[in-house]
Design a protein around this motif. Structure first.
Motif, PDB file in Angstrom:
ATOM      1  N   LYS A 197     -11.590   8.717  19.859  1.00  0.00           N
ATOM      2  CA  LYS A 197     -12.488   9.565  19.083  1.00  0.00           C
ATOM      3  C   LYS A 197     -12.726   9.023  17.678  1.00  0.00           C
ATOM      4  O   LYS A 197     -13.712   9.366  17.033  1.00  0.00           O
ATOM      5  N   ASP A 198     -11.801   8.184  17.183  1.00  0.00           N
ATOM      6  CA  ASP A 198     -11.908   7.619  15.848  1.00  0.00           C
ATOM      7  C   ASP A 198     -11.381   6.195  15.901  1.00  0.00           C
ATOM      8  O   ASP A 198     -10.176   5.972  15.873  1.00  0.00           O
ATOM      9  N   ARG A 199     -12.278   5.218  15.963  1.00  0.00           N
ATOM     10  CA  ARG A 199     -11.885   3.824  16.171  1.00  0.00           C
ATOM     11  C   ARG A 199     -11.127   3.239  14.979  1.00  0.00           C
ATOM     12  O   ARG A 199     -10.552   2.168  15.078  1.00  0.00           O
ATOM     13  N   GLN A 200     -11.124   3.940  13.837  1.00  0.00           N
ATOM     14  CA  GLN A 200     -10.383   3.471  12.678  1.00  0.00           C
ATOM     15  C   GLN A 200      -8.959   4.042  12.637  1.00  0.00           C
ATOM     16  O   GLN A 200      -8.198   3.744  11.725  1.00  0.00           O
ATOM     17  N   SER A 201      -8.607   4.853  13.632  1.00  0.00           N
ATOM     18  CA  SER A 201      -7.278   5.466  13.670  1.00  0.00           C
ATOM     19  C   SER A 201      -6.537   5.036  14.925  1.00  0.00           C
ATOM     20  O   SER A 201      -7.137   4.665  15.932  1.00  0.00           O
ATOM     21  N   MET A 202      -5.213   5.093  14.832  1.00  0.00           N
ATOM     22  CA  MET A 202      -4.356   4.809  15.970  1.00  0.00           C
ATOM     23  C   MET A 202      -3.705   6.110  16.417  1.00  0.00           C
ATOM     24  O   MET A 202      -3.585   7.072  15.644  1.00  0.00           O
ATOM     25  N   THR A 203      -3.239   6.134  17.665  1.00  0.00           N
ATOM     26  CA  THR A 203      -2.603   7.337  18.173  1.00  0.00           C
ATOM     27  C   THR A 203      -1.644   6.968  19.295  1.00  0.00           C
ATOM     28  O   THR A 203      -1.700   5.860  19.832  1.00  0.00           O
ATOM     29  N   ARG A 261       1.123  -1.155  -4.355  1.00  0.00           N
ATOM     30  CA  ARG A 261       0.294  -0.112  -3.744  1.00  0.00           C
ATOM     31  C   ARG A 261      -1.151  -0.286  -4.205  1.00  0.00           C
ATOM     32  O   ARG A 261      -1.419  -0.614  -5.355  1.00  0.00           O
ATOM     33  N   GLY A 262      -2.089  -0.083  -3.291  1.00  0.00           N
ATOM     34  CA  GLY A 262      -3.502  -0.132  -3.636  1.00  0.00           C
ATOM     35  C   GLY A 262      -4.154  -1.476  -3.410  1.00  0.00           C
ATOM     36  O   GLY A 262      -5.381  -1.578  -3.521  1.00  0.00           O
ATOM     37  N   MET A 263      -3.375  -2.500  -3.103  1.00  0.00           N
ATOM     38  CA  MET A 263      -3.940  -3.833  -2.868  1.00  0.00           C
ATOM     39  C   MET A 263      -4.101  -4.094  -1.372  1.00  0.00           C
ATOM     40  O   MET A 263      -3.172  -3.902  -0.595  1.00  0.00           O
ATOM     41  N   VAL A 264      -5.298  -4.533  -0.982  1.00  0.00           N
ATOM     42  CA  VAL A 264      -5.556  -4.909   0.405  1.00  0.00           C
ATOM     43  C   VAL A 264      -4.983  -6.304   0.630  1.00  0.00           C
ATOM     44  O   VAL A 264      -5.032  -7.167  -0.247  1.00  0.00           O
ATOM     45  N   HIS A 277     -15.779  -7.117   1.668  1.00  0.00           N
ATOM     46  CA  HIS A 277     -14.682  -6.957   0.712  1.00  0.00           C
ATOM     47  C   HIS A 277     -13.975  -8.294   0.555  1.00  0.00           C
ATOM     48  O   HIS A 277     -12.998  -8.577   1.233  1.00  0.00           O
ATOM     49  N   SER A 278     -14.482  -9.135  -0.330  1.00  0.00           N
ATOM     50  CA  SER A 278     -13.992 -10.513  -0.425  1.00  0.00           C
ATOM     51  C   SER A 278     -13.178 -10.786  -1.685  1.00  0.00           C
ATOM     52  O   SER A 278     -12.711 -11.903  -1.885  1.00  0.00           O
ATOM     53  N   THR A 279     -12.971  -9.780  -2.538  1.00  0.00           N
ATOM     54  CA  THR A 279     -12.248 -10.010  -3.790  1.00  0.00           C
ATOM     55  C   THR A 279     -11.126  -8.997  -3.979  1.00  0.00           C
ATOM     56  O   THR A 279     -11.106  -7.943  -3.346  1.00  0.00           O
ATOM     57  N   GLY A 280     -10.197  -9.350  -4.867  1.00  0.00           N
ATOM     58  CA  GLY A 280      -9.129  -8.427  -5.240  1.00  0.00           C
ATOM     59  C   GLY A 280      -8.019  -8.281  -4.226  1.00  0.00           C
ATOM     60  O   GLY A 280      -7.127  -7.444  -4.396  1.00  0.00           O
ATOM     61  N   THR A 281      -8.017  -9.079  -3.159  1.00  0.00           N
ATOM     62  CA  THR A 281      -6.998  -8.953  -2.125  1.00  0.00           C
ATOM     63  C   THR A 281      -5.812  -9.870  -2.426  1.00  0.00           C
ATOM     64  O   THR A 281      -5.886 -10.769  -3.257  1.00  0.00           O
ATOM     65  N   LEU A 282      -4.728  -9.643  -1.696  1.00  0.00           N
ATOM     66  CA  LEU A 282      -3.552 -10.500  -1.848  1.00  0.00           C
ATOM     67  C   LEU A 282      -3.894 -11.946  -1.531  1.00  0.00           C
ATOM     68  O   LEU A 282      -3.418 -12.872  -2.209  1.00  0.00           O
ATOM     69  N   VAL A 283      -4.722 -12.166  -0.523  1.00  0.00           N
ATOM     70  CA  VAL A 283      -5.114 -13.525  -0.156  1.00  0.00           C
ATOM     71  C   VAL A 283      -5.819 -14.226  -1.307  1.00  0.00           C
ATOM     72  O   VAL A 283      -5.568 -15.406  -1.587  1.00  0.00           O
ATOM     73  N   ASN A 284      -6.701 -13.527  -2.018  1.00  0.00           N
ATOM     74  CA  ASN A 284      -7.371 -14.118  -3.176  1.00  0.00           C
ATOM     75  C   ASN A 284      -6.347 -14.591  -4.214  1.00  0.00           C
ATOM     76  O   ASN A 284      -6.471 -15.673  -4.789  1.00  0.00           O
ATOM     77  N   LYS A 319     -14.895   8.499  -2.257  1.00  0.00           N
ATOM     78  CA  LYS A 319     -13.489   8.815  -2.014  1.00  0.00           C
ATOM     79  C   LYS A 319     -13.223   9.000  -0.523  1.00  0.00           C
ATOM     80  O   LYS A 319     -12.233   8.480   0.008  1.00  0.00           O
ATOM     81  N   VAL A 320     -14.113   9.697   0.153  1.00  0.00           N
ATOM     82  CA  VAL A 320     -13.938   9.956   1.586  1.00  0.00           C
ATOM     83  C   VAL A 320     -13.855   8.659   2.375  1.00  0.00           C
ATOM     84  O   VAL A 320     -12.959   8.463   3.212  1.00  0.00           O
ATOM     85  N   LEU A 321     -14.770   7.730   2.123  1.00  0.00           N
ATOM     86  CA  LEU A 321     -14.800   6.484   2.883  1.00  0.00           C
ATOM     87  C   LEU A 321     -13.582   5.610   2.587  1.00  0.00           C
ATOM     88  O   LEU A 321     -13.074   4.927   3.490  1.00  0.00           O
ATOM     89  N   SER A 322     -13.093   5.624   1.357  1.00  0.00           N
ATOM     90  CA  SER A 322     -11.901   4.834   1.040  1.00  0.00           C
ATOM     91  C   SER A 322     -10.661   5.424   1.701  1.00  0.00           C
ATOM     92  O   SER A 322      -9.687   4.714   1.961  1.00  0.00           O
ATOM     93  N   LEU A 323     -10.695   6.724   1.999  1.00  0.00           N
ATOM     94  CA  LEU A 323      -9.598   7.360   2.720  1.00  0.00           C
ATOM     95  C   LEU A 323      -9.697   7.126   4.224  1.00  0.00           C
ATOM     96  O   LEU A 323      -8.688   6.910   4.909  1.00  0.00           O
ATOM     97  N   LEU A 324     -10.911   7.143   4.742  1.00  0.00           N
ATOM     98  CA  LEU A 324     -11.109   6.981   6.180  1.00  0.00           C
ATOM     99  C   LEU A 324     -10.870   5.552   6.651  1.00  0.00           C
ATOM    100  O   LEU A 324     -10.496   5.325   7.799  1.00  0.00           O
ATOM    101  N   ASN A 325     -11.082   4.583   5.767  1.00  0.00           N
ATOM    102  CA  ASN A 325     -10.875   3.185   6.130  1.00  0.00           C
ATOM    103  C   ASN A 325      -9.874   2.555   5.168  1.00  0.00           C
ATOM    104  O   ASN A 325     -10.170   2.362   3.989  1.00  0.00           O
ATOM    105  N   ASP A 326      -8.692   2.236   5.672  1.00  0.00           N
ATOM    106  CA  ASP A 326      -7.614   1.706   4.824  1.00  0.00           C
ATOM    107  C   ASP A 326      -7.955   0.373   4.180  1.00  0.00           C
ATOM    108  O   ASP A 326      -7.315  -0.034   3.212  1.00  0.00           O
ATOM    109  N   GLU A 327      -8.935  -0.332   4.730  1.00  0.00           N
ATOM    110  CA  GLU A 327      -9.259  -1.664   4.216  1.00  0.00           C
ATOM    111  C   GLU A 327     -10.228  -1.633   3.038  1.00  0.00           C
ATOM    112  O   GLU A 327     -10.484  -2.663   2.417  1.00  0.00           O
ATOM    113  N   TRP A 328     -10.785  -0.473   2.737  1.00  0.00           N
ATOM    114  CA  TRP A 328     -11.780  -0.375   1.675  1.00  0.00           C
ATOM    115  C   TRP A 328     -11.196   0.296   0.439  1.00  0.00           C
ATOM    116  O   TRP A 328     -10.632   1.380   0.521  1.00  0.00           O
TER     117      TRP A 328
END
Length: 304
Positions: free
Chosen positions: A194-200, A96-99, A106-113, A19-28
């Motif tokens: 400090k966090d390359r996965q975040s913008m500021t 909501r919930g679709m990359v 992460h090669s499946t389940g996306t809008l592009v697929n 759960k933590v990693l899926s929250l920290l990275n929006d693409e996962w």
């Protein structure tokens, strides 16, 4: 191979690692993270863990994901909500919930697929990972996207984004009661050192970012707003609303932990308008709020 490194703070103490990693990275997605954990691609303090591992403050997490190859991206039949389609462009309402597009590991389940299964012709300007994708919205943001079916259309739509002639309006629920009926947030956005996965909002190595907002309704502790993008930086609305002190409800990256019962930020790309690349006529589309968003608004109205 791509490596991602994260440090756990008090915010995610005691939560499952998937759960933590899926929250920290929006693409996962959470299922993708679980697969990476099972494959041994996730190390916590240098050791492999199980998907039910509970994060502790100070944990150092390293995720190693393989590069994506052309053979990894395959068409998948999906029930896509297509709002418009012709030989040049397509407008789709992303749930909501679709990359939007595949990423390493992460090669499946996306809008592009889904788009690849829906139509054979997509522009190739952005390569195998993002065919047809002109712009994107985050995994947990729902709403309208324009897709290019050939390179002519792609170049035209990208230029319209550069020229700021595309209309993009979002509905959002923000923490706090915004006192002004209208406002403009003009604050440059760059990647957080400090966090390359975040913008500021920063002045150094940042890009101009402008968001206009209008208050649609006010509640006891929240505000329902419409945000219109003048620019389109990564996480722009989410970062800007946090910057002015009214972060989006449910936002796991930029908002408070105590929030409304929603998985991910309460943000919907409800209106999209652009000049058709071939006919040169302006066309505009509007998608209603998802049911879970409507339920939140009803809850807030009844709680006043």
């Amino acid at each position: 191979m791509d490596n991602y490194t994260y440090s756990i703070d008090e915010t995610h103490k005691g939560e499952r690692i998937d759960k933590v990693l899926s929250l920290l990275n929006d693409e996962w997605s959470r299922s993708q993270v679980q697969l990476l954990i099972k494959e041994g691609a996730v190390l916590v303090n240098g050791s492999k863990v199980k998907t039910n591992y509970k994060a502790s403050t100070g944990d150092e997490i390293v995720v190693t994901v393989p590069e994506l190859s052309e053979l990894d991206v395959v068409p998948e039949e999906m029930n896509l909500e297509i709002y418009y389609e012709d030989a040049d462009v397509l407008v789709v309402n992303k749930p909501r919930g679709m990359v939007v597009h595949p990423a390493p590991g992460h090669s499946t389940g996306t809008l592009v697929n889904g788009l690849m299964a829906h139509c054979k012709d997509l522009s190739g300007i952005n390569g195998v990972m993002r065919p047809g994708i002109v712009h994107r919205i985050d995994k947990d943001t729902s709403g309208l996207l324009m897709v290019a079916k050939n390179d002519m259309a792609h170049e035209s739509l990208v230029q319209q984004l550069v020229d700021k002639t595309v209309t993009r309006k979002y509905q959002a629920i923000a923490h706090g009661v915004i006192p002004h009926d209208y406002g403009t947030i003009d604050a440059p956005i760059g990647r957080d050192k400090k966090d390359r996965q975040s913008m500021t909002v920063i002045d150094e190595n940042s890009k101009t970012a402008v968001t206009h907002f209008k208050v649609l309704d006010r509640f006891k502790n929240y505000t329902y707003v419409e945000c219109q993008l003048e620019t389109g930086r990564t996480h722009q609305i989410r970062v800007h609303m946090k910057y002015i002190g009214f972060p989006l409800a449910g936002d796991p990256k930029y908002g408070p932990r105590k929030t409304l019962a929603i998985e991910g930020q309460a943000l919907h790309a409800g209106l999209l308008g652009f000049i058709h690349p071939r006919t040169k006529e302006y066309i505009e589309f509007e998608a209603p709020l998802p049911s879970e968003f409507e339920h939140l608004l009803n809850y807030l109205r009844n709680s006043n």
